[in-house]
Design a protein around this motif. Structure first.
Motif, PDB file in Angstrom:
ATOM      1  N   ILE A  43     -91.156 -44.682 102.103  1.00  0.00           N
ATOM      2  CA  ILE A  43     -90.507 -45.403 102.901  1.00  0.00           C
ATOM      3  C   ILE A  43     -89.741 -44.531 103.861  1.00  0.00           C
ATOM      4  O   ILE A  43     -89.145 -43.471 103.587  1.00  0.00           O
ATOM      5  CB  ILE A  43     -89.295 -46.075 101.957  1.00  0.00           C
ATOM      6  N   ILE A  44     -90.067 -44.825 105.274  1.00  0.00           N
ATOM      7  CA  ILE A  44     -89.677 -43.872 106.069  1.00  0.00           C
ATOM      8  C   ILE A  44     -88.443 -44.508 106.993  1.00  0.00           C
ATOM      9  O   ILE A  44     -88.377 -45.528 107.530  1.00  0.00           O
ATOM     10  CB  ILE A  44     -90.753 -43.894 107.386  1.00  0.00           C
ATOM     11  N   CYS A  45     -87.434 -43.689 107.127  1.00  0.00           N
ATOM     12  CA  CYS A  45     -86.042 -44.070 107.478  1.00  0.00           C
ATOM     13  C   CYS A  45     -85.387 -42.886 108.253  1.00  0.00           C
ATOM     14  O   CYS A  45     -85.860 -41.886 108.491  1.00  0.00           O
ATOM     15  CB  CYS A  45     -85.259 -44.640 106.329  1.00  0.00           C
TER      16      CYS A  45
ATOM     17  N   PRO B 121     -92.350 -48.359 107.185  1.00  0.00           N
ATOM     18  CA  PRO B 121     -91.394 -47.831 108.026  1.00  0.00           C
ATOM     19  C   PRO B 121     -90.174 -48.941 108.227  1.00  0.00           C
ATOM     20  O   PRO B 121     -90.367 -50.127 108.031  1.00  0.00           O
ATOM     21  CB  PRO B 121     -92.337 -47.734 109.257  1.00  0.00           C
ATOM     22  N   VAL B 122     -89.084 -48.484 107.937  1.00  0.00           N
ATOM     23  CA  VAL B 122     -87.817 -49.148 108.318  1.00  0.00           C
ATOM     24  C   VAL B 122     -86.741 -48.533 109.170  1.00  0.00           C
ATOM     25  O   VAL B 122     -85.689 -48.539 109.001  1.00  0.00           O
ATOM     26  CB  VAL B 122     -87.058 -49.576 106.856  1.00  0.00           C
ATOM     27  N   ALA B 123     -87.470 -47.529 109.769  1.00  0.00           N
ATOM     28  CA  ALA B 123     -86.919 -46.746 110.789  1.00  0.00           C
ATOM     29  C   ALA B 123     -86.686 -47.503 112.104  1.00  0.00           C
ATOM     30  O   ALA B 123     -87.313 -47.652 112.911  1.00  0.00           O
ATOM     31  CB  ALA B 123     -87.672 -45.329 111.137  1.00  0.00           C
ATOM     32  N   HIS B 124     -85.470 -48.229 112.099  1.00  0.00           N
ATOM     33  CA  HIS B 124     -84.932 -49.145 113.038  1.00  0.00           C
ATOM     34  C   HIS B 124     -84.848 -48.278 114.469  1.00  0.00           C
ATOM     35  O   HIS B 124     -84.331 -47.368 114.615  1.00  0.00           O
ATOM     36  CB  HIS B 124     -83.927 -50.190 112.806  1.00  0.00           C
ATOM     37  N   GLY B 125     -85.351 -49.066 115.593  1.00  0.00           N
ATOM     38  CA  GLY B 125     -84.803 -48.517 116.844  1.00  0.00           C
ATOM     39  C   GLY B 125     -85.931 -47.417 117.472  1.00  0.00           C
ATOM     40  O   GLY B 125     -86.607 -47.359 116.911  1.00  0.00           O
TER      41      GLY B 125
END
Length: 330
Positions: free
Chosen positions: A10-12, A63-67
């Protein structure tokens, strides 16, 4: 089906202003995934990421790395180069979707209804740009940084002096700003789930106390927004929202999931605002609520996205890669 032999990253985090939000998403999706897969790890979107992906022998990334950096194609390009499958849209769709100006130019060609706009650049004559905005868009406008999400940097302006002041301040932080005509309407959103086929999720209306702007704090503070599912729209507007969300998803070539935001006037056509190609998964996020209302529980949603992404990448690998080309004599 879930597989206990799989390692999921999970990438954040990262350099985005939405780094804290992305960590909220990561924390929420971790427990359900840990129930079904062998190893679930959190990796920060920083310079250590490539080495960590290799060290942990990651099978697939979520990926949940928003923006910026995580949602604009840069992370997706890295994962493609490293051969790591991932959930969500590819490089081009991600880059286009995060940039509101590019999104609007692409979707205008698809006939999607949007607010009139004027892009203002840092090197422009500010007085002339301000006058042109008012002449073209009216005295009340909304100002948006093109490549930020979660309502970051969004401002409203009324009249010449107010707009000029806010443009001057905003252009110190950004090279360009998107200025749109102000449209009175209800805050509406609709998701698309794209697995073997396309599924339009239920339309949601967002309500805030005292009709406040749905800003960063209202989005992520429990109790400061209310999700009305399904949105109480006339049937024709409801269907229009779903159709436009699906059309935008396809036009931008998104994969797996997306969520489109709208302003819906009392009468008339819903106005498309923006598309989120990596919707949030926080406790207050809209996309999981839409799926749940359709009968897709959070755990099922996450597993379906993981399994479909792995299958998609497996098929791509088996297709033989690029078009055939003649061999060169070197």
């Amino acid at each position: 089906m879930p597989n206990k032999s799989i390692t999921i990253a999970i990438i954040c985090g990262g350099l985005s202003p939405e780094a804290d939000v992305s960590r909220l998403s990561a924390s929420r999706i971790t427990p359900p995934l840990e129930k079904h897969y062998g190893k679930v790890i959190h990796l920060e979107l920083d310079s250590t990421l490539p080495a960590e992906l290799l060290r942990h022998k990651v099978d697939i990334a979520f990926p949940v790395a928003h923006g910026p950096y995580g949602e604009d194609g840069r992370l997706q390009g890295l994962l493609d180069i490293m051969g790591v499958p991932y959930v969500g849209s590819g490089v081009t769709a991600s880059a286009c979707s995060l940039d509101k100006i590019v999104t609007k130019r692409v979707l205008a060609k698809a006939g999607i209804p949007m607010a009139k706009d004027r892009v203002v650049y840092r090197n422009e004559h500010i007085e002339e740009a301000t006058l042109e905005c008012i002449e073209q868009l009216g005295p009340k406008v909304i100002i948006k940084p093109p490549c930020q999400g979660s309502g970051i940097g969004v401002q409203f302006a009324l009249g010449y002096d107010d707009l000029k002041e806010k443009l001057e301040a905003g252009l110190k932080l950004d090279e360009r700003l998107l200025v749109e005509e102000f449209i009175e309407g209800r805050e509406i959103t609709a998701g698309v789930l794209h697995l073997e086929d396309y599924t339009s999720l239920p339309v949601i209306e967002v309500k805030t106390p005292d009709n406040a702007w749905y800003d960063y704090l209202h989005r992520y503070t429990p109790g400061l927004s209310n999700h009305i599912i399904p949105a109480k729209l006339p049937k024709h507007q409801y269907q229009q929202v779903q159709n436009i969300a699906l059309k935008a998803h396809k036009a931008l070539n998104c994969l797996d999931l997306s969520r489109s935001d709208f302003l819906v006037p009392e009468n008339g056509t819903p106005i498309f605002s923006e598309l989120n190609n990596l919707p949030g998964m926080t406790p207050t996020s809209l996309y999981p609520d839409g799926a749940k209302h359709m009968g897709i529980q959070f755990e099922e949603l996450l597993c379906s996205l993981i399994n479909h992404a792995m299958t998609r990448f497996r098929k791509q690998a088996n297709n033989g890669g690029y078009w055939p080309i003649p061999k060169l004599k070197l």
